[in-house]
Scaffold this motif. Structure first.
Motif, PDB file in Angstrom:
ATOM      1  N   ALA A 131       0.833  -1.210   0.000  1.00 13.76           N
ATOM      2  CA  ALA A 131       0.000   0.000   0.000  1.00 13.76           C
ATOM      3  C   ALA A 131       0.863   1.253   0.000  1.00 13.76           C
ATOM      4  O   ALA A 131       0.593   2.215  -0.722  1.00 13.76           O
ATOM      5  CB  ALA A 131      -0.929  -0.011   1.215  1.00 13.76           C
TER       6      ALA A 131
ATOM      7  N   GLY B 247       1.009   4.122  -2.665  1.00 20.84           N
ATOM      8  CA  GLY B 247       0.614   5.441  -2.172  1.00 20.84           C
ATOM      9  C   GLY B 247       1.654   6.521  -2.403  1.00 20.84           C
ATOM     10  O   GLY B 247       1.309   7.690  -2.603  1.00 20.84           O
TER      11      GLY B 247
ATOM     12  N   ILE C 292      -5.975  -3.826  -4.337  1.00 21.30           N
ATOM     13  CA  ILE C 292      -6.019  -2.371  -4.147  1.00 21.30           C
ATOM     14  C   ILE C 292      -6.316  -1.660  -5.462  1.00 21.30           C
ATOM     15  O   ILE C 292      -7.174  -0.765  -5.523  1.00 21.30           O
ATOM     16  CB  ILE C 292      -4.683  -1.877  -3.553  1.00 21.30           C
ATOM     17  CG1 ILE C 292      -4.540  -2.358  -2.104  1.00 21.30           C
ATOM     18  CG2 ILE C 292      -4.590  -0.351  -3.619  1.00 21.30           C
ATOM     19  CD1 ILE C 292      -3.177  -2.052  -1.491  1.00 21.30           C
TER      20      ILE C 292
ATOM     21  N   TYR D   1      -7.150   3.564  -3.197  1.00 18.69           N
ATOM     22  CA  TYR D   1      -5.807   4.060  -2.901  1.00 18.69           C
ATOM     23  C   TYR D   1      -5.695   5.527  -3.282  1.00 18.69           C
ATOM     24  O   TYR D   1      -6.491   6.045  -4.082  1.00 18.69           O
ATOM     25  CB  TYR D   1      -4.748   3.253  -3.660  1.00 18.69           C
ATOM     26  CG  TYR D   1      -4.793   3.396  -5.171  1.00 18.69           C
ATOM     27  CD1 TYR D   1      -3.955   4.302  -5.832  1.00 18.69           C
ATOM     28  CD2 TYR D   1      -5.670   2.632  -5.945  1.00 18.69           C
ATOM     29  CE1 TYR D   1      -3.982   4.433  -7.218  1.00 18.69           C
ATOM     30  CE2 TYR D   1      -5.708   2.757  -7.324  1.00 18.69           C
ATOM     31  CZ  TYR D   1      -4.865   3.654  -7.956  1.00 18.69           C
ATOM     32  OH  TYR D   1      -4.908   3.792  -9.313  1.00 18.69           O
TER      33      TYR D   1
ATOM     34  N   PHE E 261      -5.526   0.836   2.985  1.00 15.21           N
ATOM     35  CA  PHE E 261      -5.874   0.600   1.577  1.00 15.21           C
ATOM     36  C   PHE E 261      -6.368  -0.827   1.382  1.00 15.21           C
ATOM     37  O   PHE E 261      -7.383  -1.071   0.721  1.00 15.21           O
ATOM     38  CB  PHE E 261      -4.661   0.831   0.666  1.00 15.21           C
ATOM     39  CG  PHE E 261      -4.227   2.259   0.515  1.00 15.21           C
ATOM     40  CD1 PHE E 261      -4.888   3.298   1.155  1.00 15.21           C
ATOM     41  CD2 PHE E 261      -3.135   2.574  -0.282  1.00 15.21           C
ATOM     42  CE1 PHE E 261      -4.481   4.613   1.016  1.00 15.21           C
ATOM     43  CE2 PHE E 261      -2.714   3.888  -0.438  1.00 15.21           C
ATOM     44  CZ  PHE E 261      -3.373   4.914   0.219  1.00 15.21           C
TER      45      PHE E 261
END
Length: 513
Positions: A80, A84, A319, A325, A351
């Motif tokens: 994640a 991100g 995700i 996200y 997420f």
């Protein structure tokens, strides 16, 4: 504290380390003629053909222990974070560092087997041991050992317990807020940290055999369950898969979050997750009972595929398919993509929890919390074993009374501290530990290659015996020009003496060992 950690990470995780990780993997892939591809079938066969003894664990148990270190919060929260901060393209670079890193994992794990020792009834080995014996630089081995005790005993456990605490709080609520010496803490995090410490203490005071038995049962179960859920979600959105793959590959070379950011976050989280080159996997590899060092090198190489290409990819696809996200830009509060609230931390399981929750309402948050508990808890156990091995290495020279007990108490305290602290600080400390170990270990295995090449000699010897169709593999380090592999020299002499004694007995049939 956060500013200091960020500054240190900026130095440790400079572009030089990013390219060192990728470059070492590419180098070992080329010189081994892509061992991670050529011997894929042999890797699978070896997983279940190993044996264990009173001194060592089986190949599968060693794989489980090393996987318990590799499969952790990096596979859920780490993926994640890569997306991100680095965009979807960071997943491509996680794949790359896994594919290339599988060759690095072969080299470091084979070295660990070649130079392992017997210590108090069990096998010990790892980078500190092979740096001393192959490089002949004890001071460098000591630096690695001390850095590893600090990283695995104090810095890294907090990342795992932090993700468990955050996932539990997200799934079941914070509860009441309690004023403590650490500041204002939710009762959910405090209770989670306490439970973790109690269970951790029970297992680590039982030794490596108890750790391996626990990992052997839990790791395959938790990884399989997580992948099944991911496969269900992907199957429900199968028409999106080609587009997601195109997004990952396309963004890997696009300026969405900057190509440098995609590479940097992909490699950083890839190394954190699969640990290829970091120097953690060799500790479990050395504990395995095998007939030839190359065998465990191949098994550990396979573990990189399981960790990144299976488990990390499962998280990434969930995700990206669900769109749960954000992608952070360069400035504070700036987003290149924002599909979720600005307050949702990328350095957390949020997420992943949101992705599963969107497809399986009422299931996602508690499921991820449960998966993270098993993933991260077994990783903490692996960290303890690694730190314990390096304390044992130090005690070969300096006897420190109560050192193991202090280590046990230290890792329990670090686990509790991480469970209640902020995610950014916990991840920052963890990245610092990973980076230090990676620098020291990768430089070490490259120097060893150019100096004596024991891992390459071992691979060629194993392949020659394969071609000869031997029924049982034998490793003779002196014949291969490998020095200081004392365990294997003694083992070979014992086997030869036993065979000679049995030949001298009329009617006796020589045993296999």
């Amino acid at each position: 504290m956060q500013d200091l950690v960020n500054t240190l990470n900026g130095l440790v995780w400079s572009p030089a380390l990013i390219y060192l990780c990728l470059g070492a993997g590419l180098f070992y892939s080329i010189v081994t003629r892509f061992v991670q591809v050529r011997h894929f079938g042999e890797m699978c066969r070896l997983l279940f053909s190993g044996k264990k003894s009173e001194k060592g664990i089986s190949s599968f148990q060693a794989l489980a222990v090393s996987l318990s270190g590799r499969v952790g919060t990096g596979n859920i929260a780490g993926v994640a974070a890569a997306i991100g901060f680095g965009g979807p393209g960071a997943v491509f670079w996680m794949w790359m560092v896994a594919f290339l890193g599988a060759a690095t994992a072969y080299a470091e794990s084979t070295l660990a087997q070649i130079y392992k020792e017997e210590d108090e009834g069990q096998y010990r080995g790892g980078p500190a041991y092979y740096i001393e014996k192959a490089m002949g630089q004890k001071w460098y081995a000591w630096i690695f050992a001390i850095a590893t005790v600090l990283a695995c005993g104090l810095l890294l456990p907090g990342v795992q317990s932090n993700s468990i605490g955050n996932a539990v709080e997200t799934a079941f609520g914070a509860g009441t807020m309690i004023e403590t010496g650490f500041g204002l803490i939710s009762s959910a995090k405090l209770l989670t940290g306490t439970v973790l410490v109690v269970i951790l203490g029970f297992i680590i005071f039982g030794g490596v055999k108890r750790i391996s038995r626990f990992a052997e049962i839990v790791v395959p179960f938790m990884a399989l369950g997580y992948i099944i859920v991911a496969c269900v979600i992907v199957a429900m959105n199968i028409e999106q898969v080609p587009g997601i793959i195109a997004l990952i590959v396309g963004d890997a070379f696009s300026p969405m979050a900057g190509v440098g950011a995609a590479i940097g976050w992909g490699v950083k989280r890839g190394v954190y997750s699969n640990e290829a080159g970091q120097g953690t996997g060799p500790h479990a590899a050395a504990a395995a009972e095998v007939d030839h060092p190359a065998q465990q090198g191949l098994v550990q190489s396979f573990s990189i595929y399981i960790d990144t290409l299976f488990v990390c990819s499962a998280t990434a696809f969930m995700i990206l398919i669900t769109g749960m996200y954000n992608v952070h830009g360069a400035g504070e509060g700036v987003f290149l993509i924002q599909n979720m609230g600005a307050d949702v931390a990328a350095n957390s399981p949020a997420f992943t929890q949101a992705a599963i929750e969107s497809m399986m309402p009422g299931v996602g948050k508690p499921f991820v919390a449960l998966a993270l508990f098993f993933f991260s808890f077994t990783t903490i156990l692996a960290y303890y074993y690694i730190a314990e091995t390096n304390v044992a290495y130090i005690r070969r020279t300096i006897k420190v009374p109560g050192a193991m007990f202090v280590l046990k108490v230290g890792i329990m305290a670090a686990t509790l501290y991480g469970a209640v602290k902020t995610a950014d600080l916990a991840w920052g400390l963890g990245d610092l530990g990973v980076g230090l170990m990676a620098w020291l270990n990768i430089i070490g295995i490259l120097i060893i290659f150019f100096a004596v090449r024991p891992a390459m000699a071992s691979l060629k010897d194993y392949e020659d015996q394969q071609k000869a169709g031997v029924s049982e593999y034998v490793f003779d380090p002196e014949k291969l020009g490998i020095k200081n592999a004392d365990y294997w020299v003694k083992r070979l002499k014992r086997r030869q003496a036993t065979a000679q004694n049995e030949m001298d007995v009329p009617g006796a049939v020589p045993s296999a060992d």
